[in-house]
Write a protein that holds these residues in place. Structure first.
Motif, PDB file in Angstrom:
ATOM      1  N   GLU A 208      39.487  31.817  55.424  1.00  0.00           N
ATOM      2  CA  GLU A 208      40.095  31.739  56.752  1.00  0.00           C
ATOM      3  C   GLU A 208      41.601  31.958  56.664  1.00  0.00           C
ATOM      4  OE1 GLU A 208      38.214  30.680  59.883  1.00  0.00           O
ATOM      5  OE2 GLU A 208      36.909  31.748  58.463  1.00  0.00           O
ATOM      6  N   LEU A 209      42.116  32.709  57.609  1.00  0.00           N
ATOM      7  CA  LEU A 209      43.531  33.054  57.663  1.00  0.00           C
ATOM      8  C   LEU A 209      44.220  32.301  58.797  1.00  0.00           C
ATOM      9  CD1 LEU A 209      45.974  34.955  56.976  1.00  0.00           C
ATOM     10  CD2 LEU A 209      45.000  36.526  58.667  1.00  0.00           C
ATOM     11  N   LEU A 210      45.319  31.623  58.487  1.00  0.00           N
ATOM     12  CA  LEU A 210      46.132  30.951  59.504  1.00  0.00           C
ATOM     13  C   LEU A 210      47.566  31.428  59.359  1.00  0.00           C
ATOM     14  CD1 LEU A 210      43.754  28.883  58.553  1.00  0.00           C
ATOM     15  CD2 LEU A 210      44.985  27.232  59.964  1.00  0.00           C
ATOM     16  N   ASN A 211      48.174  31.877  60.471  1.00  0.00           N
ATOM     17  CA  ASN A 211      49.557  32.315  60.364  1.00  0.00           C
ATOM     18  C   ASN A 211      50.507  31.117  60.409  1.00  0.00           C
ATOM     19  OD1 ASN A 211      49.686  31.695  63.119  1.00  0.00           O
ATOM     20  ND2 ASN A 211      50.678  33.620  63.680  1.00  0.00           N
ATOM     21  N   THR A 212      51.791  31.384  60.286  1.00  0.00           N
ATOM     22  CA  THR A 212      52.767  30.296  60.171  1.00  0.00           C
ATOM     23  C   THR A 212      52.734  29.362  61.375  1.00  0.00           C
ATOM     24  OG1 THR A 212      54.216  31.692  58.827  1.00  0.00           O
ATOM     25  CG2 THR A 212      55.225  29.774  59.903  1.00  0.00           C
ATOM     26  N   LEU A 213      52.669  29.927  62.580  1.00  0.00           N
ATOM     27  CA  LEU A 213      52.658  29.094  63.779  1.00  0.00           C
ATOM     28  C   LEU A 213      51.400  28.238  63.842  1.00  0.00           C
ATOM     29  CD1 LEU A 213      54.022  28.265  66.410  1.00  0.00           C
ATOM     30  CD2 LEU A 213      52.928  30.239  67.526  1.00  0.00           C
ATOM     31  N   GLN A 214      50.266  28.807  63.399  1.00  0.00           N
ATOM     32  CA  GLN A 214      49.032  28.019  63.404  1.00  0.00           C
ATOM     33  C   GLN A 214      49.100  26.868  62.410  1.00  0.00           C
ATOM     34  OE1 GLN A 214      45.912  28.719  65.540  1.00  0.00           O
ATOM     35  NE2 GLN A 214      46.358  26.577  65.071  1.00  0.00           N
ATOM     36  N   ILE A 215      49.701  27.098  61.257  1.00  0.00           N
ATOM     37  CA  ILE A 215      49.879  26.015  60.285  1.00  0.00           C
ATOM     38  C   ILE A 215      50.772  24.920  60.861  1.00  0.00           C
ATOM     39  CG2 ILE A 215      50.951  25.413  58.079  1.00  0.00           C
ATOM     40  CD1 ILE A 215      48.230  26.639  57.717  1.00  0.00           C
TER      41      ILE A 215
ATOM     42  N   LEU B 271      52.168  37.480  56.322  1.00  0.00           N
ATOM     43  CA  LEU B 271      50.800  37.577  56.806  1.00  0.00           C
ATOM     44  C   LEU B 271      50.087  38.767  56.169  1.00  0.00           C
ATOM     45  CD1 LEU B 271      49.196  35.870  58.848  1.00  0.00           C
ATOM     46  CD2 LEU B 271      49.743  37.559  60.586  1.00  0.00           C
ATOM     47  N   LYS B 272      50.810  39.850  55.978  1.00  0.00           N
ATOM     48  CA  LYS B 272      50.198  41.034  55.368  1.00  0.00           C
ATOM     49  C   LYS B 272      49.787  40.755  53.933  1.00  0.00           C
ATOM     50  CE  LYS B 272      50.505  46.020  55.255  1.00  0.00           C
ATOM     51  NZ  LYS B 272      51.192  47.214  55.784  1.00  0.00           N
ATOM     52  N   ASP B 273      50.594  39.996  53.186  1.00  0.00           N
ATOM     53  CA  ASP B 273      50.223  39.627  51.815  1.00  0.00           C
ATOM     54  C   ASP B 273      48.909  38.842  51.804  1.00  0.00           C
ATOM     55  OD1 ASP B 273      52.515  40.777  50.682  1.00  0.00           O
ATOM     56  OD2 ASP B 273      53.678  38.949  50.997  1.00  0.00           O
ATOM     57  N   ALA B 274      48.781  37.901  52.738  1.00  0.00           N
ATOM     58  CA  ALA B 274      47.548  37.107  52.818  1.00  0.00           C
ATOM     59  C   ALA B 274      46.357  37.994  53.134  1.00  0.00           C
ATOM     60  CB  ALA B 274      47.703  36.008  53.870  1.00  0.00           C
ATOM     61  N   CYS B 275      46.536  38.930  54.078  1.00  0.00           N
ATOM     62  CA  CYS B 275      45.449  39.841  54.437  1.00  0.00           C
ATOM     63  C   CYS B 275      45.058  40.722  53.260  1.00  0.00           C
ATOM     64  CB  CYS B 275      45.854  40.709  55.621  1.00  0.00           C
ATOM     65  SG  CYS B 275      45.938  39.831  57.193  1.00  0.00           S
TER      66      CYS B 275
ATOM     67  N   LEU C 146      53.749  32.767  72.989  1.00  0.00           N
ATOM     68  CA  LEU C 146      53.401  31.665  72.094  1.00  0.00           C
ATOM     69  C   LEU C 146      51.924  31.810  71.785  1.00  0.00           C
ATOM     70  CD1 LEU C 146      54.435  29.023  70.744  1.00  0.00           C
ATOM     71  CD2 LEU C 146      53.590  27.806  72.769  1.00  0.00           C
ATOM     72  N   ALA C 147      51.618  32.286  70.569  1.00  0.00           N
ATOM     73  CA  ALA C 147      50.232  32.671  70.303  1.00  0.00           C
ATOM     74  C   ALA C 147      49.915  32.576  68.815  1.00  0.00           C
ATOM     75  CB  ALA C 147      49.979  34.092  70.809  1.00  0.00           C
ATOM     76  N   PRO C 148      49.423  31.440  68.336  1.00  0.00           N
ATOM     77  CA  PRO C 148      48.995  31.321  66.940  1.00  0.00           C
ATOM     78  C   PRO C 148      47.811  32.241  66.637  1.00  0.00           C
ATOM     79  CG  PRO C 148      49.177  29.172  68.000  1.00  0.00           C
ATOM     80  CD  PRO C 148      49.258  30.191  69.084  1.00  0.00           C
ATOM     81  N   ILE C 149      47.714  32.644  65.378  1.00  0.00           N
ATOM     82  CA  ILE C 149      46.624  33.505  64.920  1.00  0.00           C
ATOM     83  C   ILE C 149      45.823  32.775  63.854  1.00  0.00           C
ATOM     84  CG2 ILE C 149      46.043  35.637  63.685  1.00  0.00           C
ATOM     85  CD1 ILE C 149      48.506  36.926  64.909  1.00  0.00           C
ATOM     86  N   VAL C 150      44.513  32.836  63.974  1.00  0.00           N
ATOM     87  CA  VAL C 150      43.607  32.296  62.961  1.00  0.00           C
ATOM     88  C   VAL C 150      42.434  33.254  62.868  1.00  0.00           C
ATOM     89  CG1 VAL C 150      42.351  30.853  64.618  1.00  0.00           C
ATOM     90  CG2 VAL C 150      42.310  30.269  62.196  1.00  0.00           C
TER      91      VAL C 150
ATOM     92  N   PRO D  53      52.924  23.608  53.710  1.00  0.00           N
ATOM     93  CA  PRO D  53      54.099  24.461  53.909  1.00  0.00           C
ATOM     94  C   PRO D  53      53.853  25.406  55.087  1.00  0.00           C
ATOM     95  CG  PRO D  53      53.490  24.378  51.595  1.00  0.00           C
ATOM     96  CD  PRO D  53      52.387  23.711  52.334  1.00  0.00           C
ATOM     97  N   GLU D  54      54.862  25.580  55.916  1.00  0.00           N
ATOM     98  CA  GLU D  54      54.700  26.413  57.110  1.00  0.00           C
ATOM     99  C   GLU D  54      54.891  27.874  56.742  1.00  0.00           C
ATOM    100  OE1 GLU D  54      57.100  24.884  60.281  1.00  0.00           O
ATOM    101  OE2 GLU D  54      55.997  22.981  60.353  1.00  0.00           O
ATOM    102  N   GLN D  55      53.788  28.482  56.355  1.00  0.00           N
ATOM    103  CA  GLN D  55      53.752  29.883  55.942  1.00  0.00           C
ATOM    104  C   GLN D  55      52.324  30.390  56.130  1.00  0.00           C
ATOM    105  OE1 GLN D  55      54.776  29.851  51.783  1.00  0.00           O
ATOM    106  NE2 GLN D  55      52.907  28.851  51.154  1.00  0.00           N
ATOM    107  N   PRO D  56      52.120  31.701  56.134  1.00  0.00           N
ATOM    108  CA  PRO D  56      50.749  32.221  56.223  1.00  0.00           C
ATOM    109  C   PRO D  56      49.892  31.640  55.101  1.00  0.00           C
ATOM    110  CG  PRO D  56      52.332  33.989  56.536  1.00  0.00           C
ATOM    111  CD  PRO D  56      53.124  32.782  56.111  1.00  0.00           C
ATOM    112  N   THR D  57      48.709  31.174  55.447  1.00  0.00           N
ATOM    113  CA  THR D  57      47.893  30.413  54.493  1.00  0.00           C
ATOM    114  C   THR D  57      46.437  30.818  54.598  1.00  0.00           C
ATOM    115  OG1 THR D  57      49.415  28.530  54.661  1.00  0.00           O
ATOM    116  CG2 THR D  57      47.222  28.089  53.769  1.00  0.00           C
ATOM    117  N   LEU D  58      45.762  30.862  53.465  1.00  0.00           N
ATOM    118  CA  LEU D  58      44.320  31.063  53.427  1.00  0.00           C
ATOM    119  C   LEU D  58      43.630  29.749  53.079  1.00  0.00           C
ATOM    120  CD1 LEU D  58      43.996  34.470  51.515  1.00  0.00           C
ATOM    121  CD2 LEU D  58      43.874  34.071  53.992  1.00  0.00           C
ATOM    122  N   PHE D  59      42.586  29.422  53.847  1.00  0.00           N
ATOM    123  CA  PHE D  59      41.676  28.337  53.522  1.00  0.00           C
ATOM    124  C   PHE D  59      40.425  28.990  52.932  1.00  0.00           C
ATOM    125  CE2 PHE D  59      42.946  24.885  56.884  1.00  0.00           C
ATOM    126  CZ  PHE D  59      44.277  25.032  56.520  1.00  0.00           C
TER     127      PHE D  59
END
Length: 473
Positions: free
Chosen positions: A261-268, A240-244, A376-380, A280-286
């Motif tokens: 937009e930033l989505l963490n692994t759980l949100q993906i 997540l830090k790499d994406a940020c 249990l808390a996704p981040i976006v 892929p279930e990993q931190p992702t930028l849209f």
């Protein structure tokens, strides 16, 4: 942030009874008092319990708004404006009862000035309805909070959304409003000129006031030209830090990204299950870029180089409208996707915003906090402006679980404030965030109270929102 802090104020029973009788005489069937209708006008996308108004008036023009507010001012009865009910912090609740003013019949586009890139609309029109109306003009209104909110509600909560990194928030895109004050008088805050130094900036006073200073009857908006080319894409990162860090570099280098937009692994994971994606279930930028064919290509290439430097995978982008629509629909459905992680559980959607340079630190600390406390808390996040959201999925029938969740929200807000951020980037204060406002603004909150007292001495305009204005507080 505790349900125990949500209060019910003293009711003016005699005034409410007389108001209902007189409104029924004036509006007939456009005054509704059935419990189901009243409940629809108190419930929002929030875990805060509904506090029902005593009646709902479906107004059709500004004169009728003046009539309702004037009558309620005379009888000292609360009025609560209602757009679509998509607010997240209890803004449409009626803690002292009173009258809900429903704007669903005030959706007219009053004026479009294509040459000046502006328009004036009634507050009940939604952003999607407005953009459908504008489509043939080559213009659009860019603020996109996700929900198909009303323009009046978006103005009142100072909304923003996925496009804010390029186009700003509602405070940047509202040129003027007309509003009915607590005396029943309609005022206009500004003209259509793009700049003015004529007296106090009353427009900005009403933008974000959550209906506590006046009831909006029209909003004049800044418009934008529809881009010739819109391209979007995704990029995954190992952490997540790499994406940020990729987001921070993109903004600091001045790449004119429209959405990031930033989505963490759980949100993906949640989006894959709910929206039928296979990411892929990993931190992702849209991301999305607006411009012409050449500028969009260059921006995409520049971001791809940044992503690689930050450890990201290949940036997969496309200008295909259908592919982009699927991606952004999944992004806008993250609340429901998050709830799908544990069916039958409740959700708290909360947000904070920090300076862009502190985004990586704040998000990383928040993710550690979630893991350490077994939540249990996704981040976006609207990462381009330092704003991110956490959707906490919890058992609302378990007081201990609720206490854990509320404690996390308190820590989240304290963390953002310690980084010189804000307790809410776009949801507003309403009822749910009042506890954090003094820590953010200190003595300025008392000045806000004084403004409220001066403009609404009987506290009839959406009482109990932003700060407690109930007797004894």
């Amino acid at each position: 942030m505790a349900l125990a802090d949500i209060r019910t104020g003293a009711r003016n029973e005699a005034g409410i009874a007389e108001a209902l009788a007189r409104l029924a005489e004036r509006f007939g069937p456009r005054l509704q008092t059935g419990e189901a209708m009243r409940a629809q006008h108190a419930h929002t996308t929030t875990y805060i319990s509904a506090q029902l108004p005593d009646g709902v008036v479906f107004v059709e023009n500004a004169e009728e708004v003046k009539t309702v507010v004037g009558l309620c001012a005379e009888l000292k009865v609360p009025v609560v404006p209602f757009g679509t009910g998509s607010s997240l912090e209890g803004q449409v609740n009626a803690p002292q009862g009173g009258i809900s003013i429903d704007f669903s019949n005030m959706k007219r586009v009053l004026e479009v000035n294509a040459e000046d890139l502006d328009c004036t609309v009634e507050p009940g029109i939604t952003r999607e309805e407005l953009n459908l109306y504008l489509r043939d003009t080559g213009l659009f209104f860019p603020i996109d909070p996700g929900a198909n909110a009303s323009i009046g509600g978006m103005t009142s909560t100072r909304a923003s959304g996925t496009n804010a990194v390029r186009y700003g928030t509602m405070k940047d895109n509202v040129l003027a409003v007309t509003a009915v004050t607590a005396t029943g008088e309609e005022i206009r805050t500004a003209r259509r000129a793009r700049k003015s130094s004529a007296g106090y900036d009353l427009t900005r006073l009403f933008v974000g006031a959550e209906g506590t200073l006046g009831v909006l009857t029209s909003v004049t908006l800044r418009l934008q030209g529809i881009p010739a080319v819109i391209a979007g894409g995704i990029c995954g990162f190992p952490t997540l830090k790499d994406a940020c860090n990729a987001v921070i570099m993109t903004i600091q280098l001045g790449i004119p990204v429209a959405r990031i937009e930033l989505l963490n692994t759980l949100q993906i994971k949640a989006c894959n299950a709910y929206s039928g994606l296979a990411l892929p279930e990993q931190p992702t930028l849209f991301l999305e870029f607006h411009g012409n064919e050449e500028s969009v290509r260059l921006q995409s290439e520049e971001f791809g180089a940044i992503a690689a430097e930050c450890g990201g995978g290949a940036f997969q982008w496309t200008a295909d409208a259908e592919e982009r629509a699927k991606l952004w629909k999944a992004r806008h459905n993250v609340y429901w996707a998050s709830k799908g992680l544990r069916p039958g559980y409740a959700a708290i959607a909360t947000d904070v915003c920090v300076p862009i340079s502190r985004l990586a630190d704040c998000v990383a600390e928040t993710e550690r906090d979630i893991e350490e406390h077994g939540l249990l808390a996704p981040i976006v996040g609207h990462a381009g402006d330092g704003n991110f959201h956490v959707s906490l999925i919890f058992d609302d029938k378990d007081p201990a679980h609720l206490a854990d969740v509320e404690a996390f929200v308190t820590r989240l807000n304290a963390r953002a404030l310690a980084m010189d951020g804000t307790c809410t980037g776009e949801h507003g204060i309403g009822q749910g965030k009042q506890a954090f406002l003094p820590g953010e603004l200190g003595g300025a909150v008392q000045l806000m109270r004084q403004i409220k007292q001066a403009l609404d001495p009987d506290n009839i305009l959406n009482p109990g929102k932003i700060f407690s204005t109930l007797p004894g507080n």
